[in-house]
Design an enzyme around this catalytic site. Structure first.
Site, short mmCIF file in Angstrom:
data_model
loop_
_atom_site.label_atom_id
_atom_site.label_comp_id
_atom_site.label_asym_id
_atom_site.label_seq_id
_atom_site.Cartn_x
_atom_site.Cartn_y
_atom_site.Cartn_z
CG LEU A 107 -1.94 -1.10 1.35
CD1 LEU A 107 -2.64 -1.03 2.70
CD2 LEU A 107 -2.96 -1.02 0.23
CG ASP A 108 -0.08 4.82 -2.27
OD1 ASP A 108 -0.51 5.43 -1.27
OD2 ASP A 108 -0.72 4.73 -3.33
CB ILE A 109 3.43 6.89 1.76
CG1 ILE A 109 3.67 7.47 3.16
CG2 ILE A 109 3.21 7.99 0.72
CD1 ILE A 109 4.98 8.25 3.28
#
Length: 250
Positions: A107-109
């Site tokens: 999951l991206d930031i």
């Protein structure tokens, strides 16, 4: 029976099969004094090291595996370390008793929600591989409203830089003012795929949360908290990718 080196190491929780294949190509894995190759098979008697560190893998296929669900908050990255000093999920998640955690997908930031972790590298590999078509479900908040034409376009397919992407399902989840929530399902995990699809039709995503990965749901798990998967959930994960569940899963 001898098995490929990447499968043996993945089953032992050294890393995901994809990670290990990358390490082999980089020459980081040594078997009996020689750099490993992707086609190499292990009988169980070899001396193996990764980056100069010796590995001891007795009973790798019989060892206990571990499984966690984590509610990742936005602002954390899924890498083990970050040169920029940003917070990572491993700042909060305790290491398993044996092996090491492998994240199932990323999951991206800026994205929050369900992240699965396991020490079973073969299971992680299959759960992430496109050929197994494991569904991912996201709650998406948009600044704007989907038109019928945009909805149809997203279901038929959007051309992105790395190929065509499409949602399997889109449902309305309500909203207020200019913000509207939708629930979308897809069977891939490309980098920032959901965000890029909506950006392609001119609707920016203001919030994104993964709520399901395959048979596992986020449920009531609070941000920043973990929980062990139930026996039923573990069985469902193995069944989803056609693997036989290993003894001692926890």
């Amino acid at each position: 029976m001898a098995e490929r080196v990447q499968k043996v190491l993945a089953n032992a929780g050294v890393g995901s099969r994809r990670q290990i294949e990358g390490w082999i190509k980089q020459g980081r894995i040594i078997v009996d004094g020689k750099p490993a190759k992707l086609g190499d098979r292990l009988s169980g008697q070899e001396k193996i090291s990764v980056d100069g560190r010796a590995l001891h893998l007795p009973g790798a296929n019989r060892r206990t595996n571990y499984f966690l669900a984590y509610h990742k908050p936005s602002g954390e990255i899924t890498s083990r370390a970050d040169p920029e000093g940003r917070a990572t999920i491993f700042d909060k998640i305790r290491p398993p008793p044996h092996g090491r955690w492998i994240t199932v997908g990323r999951l991206d930031i800026s994205t929050s929600g369900l992240l699965l972790l396991t020490t079973d590298g073969e299971l992680a590999h299959r759960l992430m591989h496109p050929s197994y078509e494991i569904s991912r479900v996201y709650a998406v908040r948009l600044l704007g409203t989907l038109t019928s034409e945009q909805r149809l376009e997203l279901l038929k397919g959007i051309e992105l830089d790395d190929g065509t992407a499409r949602f399997d399902e889109i449902s309305d989840e309500g909203g207020s003012g200019a913000n509207n929530w939708y629930r979308v399902t897809l069977h891939e995990g490309r980098n920032r795929e959901v965000r890029r699809m909506f950006e392609a039709i001119g609707l920016p995503v203001s919030r994104l949360m993964r709520v399901c990965y395959g048979p596992i749901s986020l449920g009531r798990l609070r941000r920043g908290e973990t929980r062990r998967l139930s026996t039923e959930e573990i069985t469902a994960l193995y069944s989803a990718v056609g693997l036989q569940e290993r003894d001692g899963s926890s």
